[in-house]
Design a protein around this motif. Structure first.
Motif, PDB file in Angstrom:
ATOM      1  N   LYS A  80      44.060 -67.127  -9.278  1.00 17.38           N
ATOM      2  CA  LYS A  80      44.320 -66.403  -8.044  1.00 17.38           C
ATOM      3  C   LYS A  80      45.699 -66.760  -7.497  1.00 17.38           C
ATOM      4  O   LYS A  80      46.133 -66.228  -6.502  1.00 17.38           O
ATOM      5  CB  LYS A  80      43.258 -66.750  -7.003  1.00 17.38           C
ATOM      6  N   TYR A 183      45.642 -57.158 -12.258  1.00 16.31           N
ATOM      7  CA  TYR A 183      44.376 -56.611 -11.776  1.00 16.31           C
ATOM      8  C   TYR A 183      43.670 -57.602 -10.846  1.00 16.31           C
ATOM      9  O   TYR A 183      43.294 -57.268  -9.731  1.00 16.31           O
ATOM     10  CB  TYR A 183      43.505 -56.277 -12.992  1.00 16.31           C
ATOM     11  N   GLU A 184      43.518 -58.840 -11.339  1.00 17.34           N
ATOM     12  CA  GLU A 184      42.765 -59.849 -10.587  1.00 17.34           C
ATOM     13  C   GLU A 184      43.464 -60.226  -9.284  1.00 17.34           C
ATOM     14  O   GLU A 184      42.816 -60.452  -8.280  1.00 17.34           O
ATOM     15  CB  GLU A 184      42.621 -61.120 -11.425  1.00 17.34           C
ATOM     16  N   ARG A 185      44.781 -60.299  -9.325  1.00 21.09           N
ATOM     17  CA  ARG A 185      45.505 -60.718  -8.117  1.00 21.09           C
ATOM     18  C   ARG A 185      45.885 -59.525  -7.241  1.00 21.09           C
ATOM     19  O   ARG A 185      46.556 -59.663  -6.244  1.00 21.09           O
ATOM     20  CB  ARG A 185      46.745 -61.534  -8.503  1.00 21.09           C
ATOM     21  N   ARG A 186      45.441 -58.343  -7.663  1.00 25.18           N
ATOM     22  CA  ARG A 186      45.675 -57.112  -6.875  1.00 25.18           C
ATOM     23  C   ARG A 186      47.137 -56.973  -6.464  1.00 25.18           C
ATOM     24  O   ARG A 186      47.455 -56.723  -5.287  1.00 25.18           O
ATOM     25  CB  ARG A 186      44.799 -57.104  -5.621  1.00 25.18           C
ATOM     26  N   LEU A 253      41.675 -48.175  -7.792  1.00 22.29           N
ATOM     27  CA  LEU A 253      42.100 -49.483  -8.306  1.00 22.29           C
ATOM     28  C   LEU A 253      42.030 -50.531  -7.193  1.00 22.29           C
ATOM     29  O   LEU A 253      42.171 -50.204  -6.014  1.00 22.29           O
ATOM     30  CB  LEU A 253      43.547 -49.404  -8.824  1.00 22.29           C
ATOM     31  N   PRO A 254      41.864 -51.790  -7.571  1.00 22.34           N
ATOM     32  CA  PRO A 254      41.874 -52.840  -6.531  1.00 22.34           C
ATOM     33  C   PRO A 254      43.276 -53.040  -5.946  1.00 22.34           C
ATOM     34  O   PRO A 254      43.424 -53.478  -4.813  1.00 22.34           O
ATOM     35  CB  PRO A 254      41.420 -54.096  -7.280  1.00 22.34           C
ATOM     36  N   ASN A 255      44.294 -52.662  -6.717  1.00 24.51           N
ATOM     37  CA  ASN A 255      45.685 -52.826  -6.261  1.00 24.51           C
ATOM     38  C   ASN A 255      46.053 -51.715  -5.278  1.00 24.51           C
ATOM     39  O   ASN A 255      45.538 -50.604  -5.379  1.00 24.51           O
ATOM     40  CB  ASN A 255      46.671 -52.707  -7.433  1.00 24.51           C
ATOM     41  N   GLU A 256      46.971 -52.027  -4.393  1.00 30.54           N
ATOM     42  CA  GLU A 256      47.529 -50.982  -3.530  1.00 30.54           C
ATOM     43  C   GLU A 256      48.634 -50.304  -4.345  1.00 30.54           C
ATOM     44  O   GLU A 256      49.644 -50.933  -4.679  1.00 30.54           O
ATOM     45  CB  GLU A 256      48.111 -51.641  -2.284  1.00 30.54           C
TER      46      GLU A 256
END
Ligand SMILES: Nc1nc2c(ncn2[C@@H]2O[C@H](COP(=O)(O)OP(=O)(O)OP(=O)(O)O)[C@@H](O)[C@H]2O)c(=O)[nH]1
Ligand SMILES: [Mg+2]
Length: 282
Positions: A80, A183-186, A253-256
């Motif tokens: 993270k 992906y994980e850290r968006r 998506l989790p990302n902006e």
């Protein structure tokens, strides 16, 4: 024993003696070929190892081991830990180095298109490291290393060639979006449709074409999914882009992910406004 009594309280010695006698009585019927002291020592050793690994093992960061061995930071795959760099990505000739030079306020022409360029953007007195990664295919294997250092990404698209290159653009973008550290850290992503001084194709056309292409790619690439999480801790899971059962949309998506358009090669000394507001603190 006399020496021990000097340092260890009598009550503790008494308890140890009782425990020893107790174990001796339990082991007696088995007629073991080793003395009881050895068994007691082995048990104490085992217990100490369990206690030490419970104390230190839990806090030791094993996330780095699941990442690329070339990774320079411990913020790999499932980690993270935030990167601190703005990473410029996109196919060849999309305008990354032009933007890079504008952001670091240099006008040199000797910047490389075959190796990574690094510099700093002066963000109101605070330095924002920028990494400009050439679009050449030979850079692809090194991408995870740089993506793990990203706090944000600007993905540049050459709007003048987009119609012809939309599949390649989508493939390149797919690899970035399923990278575990993105992906994980968006990591927030700005997709900037560049060179709009030369064409009328706009950001909404690009977005819908990319969504269609990424939807197609999900079907084929889904059979060899990228994995996120901590392999060592057994909590790995597949990265699936967007929502299953519905067509791919960047919103899922989790990302902006933001789309914008413009020209990084304008006469302006500053980069286009959507880029400036993306990289400056909100
Ligand atoms: N007309 C126009 N030309 C641009 C713009 N941005 C970049 N260019 C030109 O496009 C060409 C490629 O730009 P670069 O910045 O070198 O592209 P790059 O993405 O760094 O390319 P690689 O390093 O090969 O991946 C150069 O000739 C730039 O002058 C733009 O907004 N408008
Ligand atoms: Mg370049």
């Amino acid at each position: 024993m006399d020496t021990l009594e000097k340092y260890v309280p009598a009550v503790v010695l008494k308890s140890c003696e009782q425990a020893y006698n107790h174990i001796d009585r339990i082991l007696a019927p088995y007629n073991l070929p080793i003395p009881t002291e050895f068994v007691v020592l082995a048990l104490v050793g085992l217990l100490s190892a369990i206690i030490i690994s419970a104390i230190f093992g839990g806090s030791s960061d094993s996330r780095g081991s699941s990442g690329s061995s070339t990774s320079s930071s411990s913020s790999s795959a499932g980690g993270k830990k935030k990167g601190n760099s703005l990473v410029l990505l996109g196919l060849c000739d999309s305008g990354k180095t032009t933007l890079f030079l504008k952001l670091i306020q240099k006008s040199l022409t000797s910047y490389s298109s075959i190796s990574v360029n690094k510099g700093n953007f002066n963000n109101a007195g605070k330095k924002l490291p920028i990494i400009d990664i050439p679009g050449h295919a030979k850079m692809r294997p090194t991408l995870p290393q740089y993506l793990s250092q990203a706090s944000s990404i600007i993905y540049l698209i050459d709007s003048t060639t987009f119609f012809d290159q939309s599949i390649e653009e989508a493939q390149n973008l797919y690899d970035i979006l399923v990278d575990p550290s993105v992906y994980e850290r968006r990591v927030p992503i700005l997709i900037f449709c560049n060179k709009t001084d030369l064409t009328t194709i706009g950001e909404s056309d690009v977005q819908s074409i990319l969504e269609r292409e990424l939807d197609e790619l999900r079907k084929t690439r889904g059979s060899a999914p990228s994995m996120a999480g901590n392999e060592d801790a057994g909590v790995e899971r597949e990265i699936y882009l967007g929502n299953e059962g519905t067509s791919f949309q960047f919103d899922h998506l989790p990302n902006e992910v933001t789309f914008a358009q413009g020209s990084v090669k304008s006469e302006e000394t500053e980069a286009p406004e959507p880029i400036m507001s993306f990289i400056q603190p909100r």
